[in-house]
Design a protein around this motif. Structure first.
Motif, PDB file in Angstrom:
ATOM      1  N   UNK A   1      59.764  86.017  41.914  1.00 52.13           N
ATOM      2  CA  UNK A   1      60.699  86.611  40.957  1.00 52.13           C
ATOM      3  C   UNK A   1      61.788  87.370  41.697  1.00 52.13           C
ATOM      4  N   UNK A   2      62.964  87.388  41.113  1.00 50.65           N
ATOM      5  CA  UNK A   2      64.050  88.153  41.718  1.00 50.65           C
ATOM      6  C   UNK A   2      63.703  89.635  41.687  1.00 50.65           C
ATOM      7  N   UNK A   3      64.093  90.345  42.726  1.00 54.43           N
ATOM      8  CA  UNK A   3      63.942  91.797  42.728  1.00 54.43           C
ATOM      9  C   UNK A   3      65.101  92.394  41.933  1.00 54.43           C
ATOM     10  N   UNK A   4      64.800  92.902  40.746  1.00 51.81           N
ATOM     11  CA  UNK A   4      65.844  93.439  39.871  1.00 51.81           C
ATOM     12  C   UNK A   4      66.107  94.924  40.117  1.00 51.81           C
ATOM     13  N   UNK A   5      65.381  95.497  41.062  1.00 48.41           N
ATOM     14  CA  UNK A   5      65.625  96.900  41.399  1.00 48.41           C
ATOM     15  C   UNK A   5      64.714  97.839  40.626  1.00 48.41           C
ATOM     16  N   UNK A   6      64.755  99.107  41.013  1.00 45.18           N
ATOM     17  CA  UNK A   6      63.788 100.078  40.469  1.00 45.18           C
ATOM     18  C   UNK A   6      64.007 100.422  38.999  1.00 45.18           C
ATOM     19  N   UNK A   7      65.195 100.142  38.463  1.00 43.52           N
ATOM     20  CA  UNK A   7      65.459 100.538  37.075  1.00 43.52           C
ATOM     21  C   UNK A   7      65.014  99.523  36.046  1.00 43.52           C
ATOM     22  N   UNK A   8      64.557  98.353  36.495  1.00 44.90           N
ATOM     23  CA  UNK A   8      64.200  97.273  35.558  1.00 44.90           C
ATOM     24  C   UNK A   8      62.730  97.375  35.169  1.00 44.90           C
ATOM     25  N   UNK A   9      62.458  97.368  33.873  1.00 39.70           N
ATOM     26  CA  UNK A   9      61.086  97.481  33.374  1.00 39.70           C
ATOM     27  C   UNK A   9      60.801  96.358  32.385  1.00 39.70           C
ATOM     28  N   UNK A  10      59.609  95.783  32.483  1.00 41.73           N
ATOM     29  CA  UNK A  10      59.172  94.797  31.487  1.00 41.73           C
ATOM     30  C   UNK A  10      58.829  95.549  30.203  1.00 41.73           C
ATOM     31  N   UNK A  11      59.405  95.134  29.100  1.00 40.25           N
ATOM     32  CA  UNK A  11      59.161  95.851  27.846  1.00 40.25           C
ATOM     33  C   UNK A  11      58.933  94.863  26.697  1.00 40.25           C
ATOM     34  N   UNK A  12      58.324  95.416  25.664  1.00 38.52           N
ATOM     35  CA  UNK A  12      58.113  94.691  24.422  1.00 38.52           C
ATOM     36  C   UNK A  12      58.721  95.545  23.308  1.00 38.52           C
ATOM     37  N   UNK A  13      59.376  94.887  22.373  1.00 40.07           N
ATOM     38  CA  UNK A  13      59.950  95.643  21.252  1.00 40.07           C
ATOM     39  C   UNK A  13      58.850  96.085  20.310  1.00 40.07           C
ATOM     40  N   UNK A  14      58.975  97.295  19.821  1.00 42.30           N
ATOM     41  CA  UNK A  14      57.932  97.848  18.957  1.00 42.30           C
ATOM     42  C   UNK A  14      58.021  97.235  17.566  1.00 42.30           C
ATOM     43  N   UNK A  15      57.012  97.502  16.751  1.00 45.92           N
ATOM     44  CA  UNK A  15      56.949  96.901  15.422  1.00 45.92           C
ATOM     45  C   UNK A  15      58.087  97.390  14.520  1.00 45.92           C
ATOM     46  N   UNK A  16      58.688  98.529  14.892  1.00 46.53           N
ATOM     47  CA  UNK A  16      59.775  99.061  14.060  1.00 46.53           C
ATOM     48  C   UNK A  16      61.121  98.446  14.444  1.00 46.53           C
ATOM     49  N   UNK A  17      61.137  97.680  15.531  1.00 47.04           N
ATOM     50  CA  UNK A  17      62.413  97.167  16.023  1.00 47.04           C
ATOM     51  C   UNK A  17      62.892  95.990  15.181  1.00 47.04           C
ATOM     52  N   UNK A  18      64.127  95.600  15.464  1.00 49.41           N
ATOM     53  CA  UNK A  18      64.736  94.511  14.698  1.00 49.41           C
ATOM     54  C   UNK A  18      63.959  93.202  14.886  1.00 49.41           C
ATOM     55  N   UNK A  19      63.540  92.916  16.106  1.00 45.65           N
ATOM     56  CA  UNK A  19      62.716  91.721  16.353  1.00 45.65           C
ATOM     57  C   UNK A  19      61.404  92.177  16.973  1.00 45.65           C
ATOM     58  N   UNK A  20      60.473  92.619  16.132  1.00 48.48           N
ATOM     59  CA  UNK A  20      59.245  93.218  16.652  1.00 48.48           C
ATOM     60  C   UNK A  20      58.483  92.261  17.570  1.00 48.48           C
ATOM     61  N   UNK A  21      57.956  92.806  18.661  1.00 50.05           N
ATOM     62  CA  UNK A  21      57.134  92.017  19.562  1.00 50.05           C
ATOM     63  C   UNK A  21      57.898  91.238  20.611  1.00 50.05           C
ATOM     64  N   UNK A  22      59.214  91.134  20.456  1.00 51.59           N
ATOM     65  CA  UNK A  22      60.004  90.368  21.421  1.00 51.59           C
ATOM     66  C   UNK A  22      59.898  91.006  22.803  1.00 51.59           C
ATOM     67  N   UNK A  23      59.697  90.196  23.830  1.00 48.63           N
ATOM     68  CA  UNK A  23      59.582  90.730  25.192  1.00 48.63           C
ATOM     69  C   UNK A  23      60.882  90.531  25.951  1.00 48.63           C
ATOM     70  N   UNK A  24      61.037  91.354  26.961  1.00 52.95           N
ATOM     71  CA  UNK A  24      62.251  91.273  27.766  1.00 52.95           C
ATOM     72  C   UNK A  24      62.246  92.327  28.849  1.00 52.95           C
ATOM     73  N   UNK A  25      63.439  92.667  29.307  1.00 54.63           N
ATOM     74  CA  UNK A  25      63.593  93.614  30.406  1.00 54.63           C
ATOM     75  C   UNK A  25      64.485  94.762  29.951  1.00 54.63           C
ATOM     76  N   UNK A  26      64.035  95.970  30.235  1.00 50.61           N
ATOM     77  CA  UNK A  26      64.858  97.148  29.970  1.00 50.61           C
ATOM     78  C   UNK A  26      65.583  97.543  31.246  1.00 50.61           C
ATOM     79  N   UNK A  27      66.870  97.817  31.109  1.00 52.69           N
ATOM     80  CA  UNK A  27      67.690  98.270  32.236  1.00 52.69           C
ATOM     81  C   UNK A  27      68.377  99.576  31.853  1.00 52.69           C
TER      82      UNK A  27
END
Ligand SMILES: [Zn+2]
Length: 336
Positions: free
Chosen positions: A9-35
């Motif tokens: 995997x590419x090194x995206x740096x220290x600020x990148x976190x794997x996240x999942x959108x919470x159930x209250x979010x617009x697309x609940x459960x969607x996974x992605x990267x937080x920057x």
């Protein structure tokens, strides 16, 4: 296949976190990267308009030149993107960008040095010009050094601008264009370039001086050719590649408002950063650097960047992946 010679995997740096959108979010459960918040460090709201970037992935922009009162009023408005600004371009009488058709009235502030301007008890013309920008809330001072387009500030006046800004704890960014302008700026202690120098090749010694001085270079590689292989585009790419390789601090910036560019993050600018030799973590660092303010001033932490889907496996895919980013309430994103 685990254990195979698959793509690391590419090194995206220290600020990148794997996240999942919470159930209250617009697309609940969607996974992605937080920057961290994404910032375009070179825009002109006088050209794109104050609302054009409201629904983009940009959480912050740095306005590098426009009518002081107008830009200051834009910056006081609520919401994203947060606006840091320089105010007017400080320039020599008749210097760039005076009389440019795109420069709204009030966007250039000519510094008229009078005889006897060195009387110790009075503020000089340079000090007054800097103080005006700061009084409206500028967090960076912009100087135009474009010998190709007219007169430029002499070294003493430029030094006075830099000293006044630094006395207030504010950096100075220069538009450099034409022979010798990069060296003039570096000699004067200018903190940042609004564009990667695109009219002259900087030799390695001058680049080393810029790096040692802690200079930042705002990329704006795309506008050096708008995708065409112009001499300016080649010069800028070469300068930025060597500046980055020497350890220089690169900031993502597009000069948005100058010519046709997508509103928001420009994948073509990101692709040129990759071509200049920046890896994934360096590209992301250039987009998330809080310059010209401190990291604690970028926002209240309520807004984060969310990039949906799997992170890219190759650098080639990085620009389009980043361009698909959006803003999200930070509280909707859960690390996993
Ligand atoms: Zn500009």
């Amino acid at each position: 296949m685990a254990g195979s010679l698959g793509h690391a995997p590419l090194d995206l740096g220290p600020g990148a976190l794997r996240v999942r959108r919470s159930m209250s979010a617009e697309r609940p459960g969607e996974t992605g990267t937080m920057l961290p918040p994404l910032i375009d460090h070179h825009v002109h709201l006088m050209l794109v308009g104050p609302d054009a970037l409201r629904d983009t992935a940009l959480a912050g922009v740095v306005d590098l030149g426009g009518p002081l009162d107008t830009i200051a009023a834009y910056a006081r408005r609520d919401g994203v993107p947060r606006v840091a600004f320089a105010g007017s371009f400080l320039t020599a009488p008749g210097g760039y960008p005076v009389d440019r058709p795109w420069a709204s009235p009030g966007s250039a502030r000519e510094i008229v040095v009078e005889a006897g301007d060195d009387r110790a008890a009075l503020p000089t013309a340079a000090e007054t010009a800097v103080a005006e920008q700061l009084a409206f809330g500028a967090s960076v001072i912009k100087v135009a050094l474009n010998r190709a387009a007219g007169p430029v500030l002499d070294a003493a006046t430029l030094a006075a601008v830099v000293a006044s800004a630094h006395a207030a704890g504010v950096p100075v960014v220069a538009h450099v264009e034409g022979d010798g302008m990069s060296q003039l700026a570096i000699d004067a202690g200018v903190d940042a370039f609004a564009h990667t120098p695109f009219t002259e090749r900087l030799d390695d010694d001058l680049i080393a001086r810029a790096v040692a001085a802690g200079q930042c270079w705002i990329s704006t590689l795309f506008v050096a050719g708008y995708g065409e292989p112009t001499p300016e585009a080649a010069i800028a790419l070469d300068n930025l590649g060597r500046f980055h390789a020497a350890g220089g601090r690169v900031l993502y910036g597009t000069d948005l408002g100058n010519g046709e560019q997508p509103l928001g993050v420009n994948p073509a600018e990101l692709a040129l950063l990759v071509r200049a030799g920046l890896g994934a973590s360096a590209v992301i660092a250039s987009l998330t650097d809080p310059w010209p303010v401190g990291v604690d001033e970028v926002g209240d932490g309520a807004v984060a960047t969310f990039v949906p889907g799997e992170p890219p496996a190759s650098l080639d895919a990085l620009p389009d992946w980043l361009a698909a980013a959006g803003l999200s309430p930070a509280e909707d994103l859960q690390q996993y």
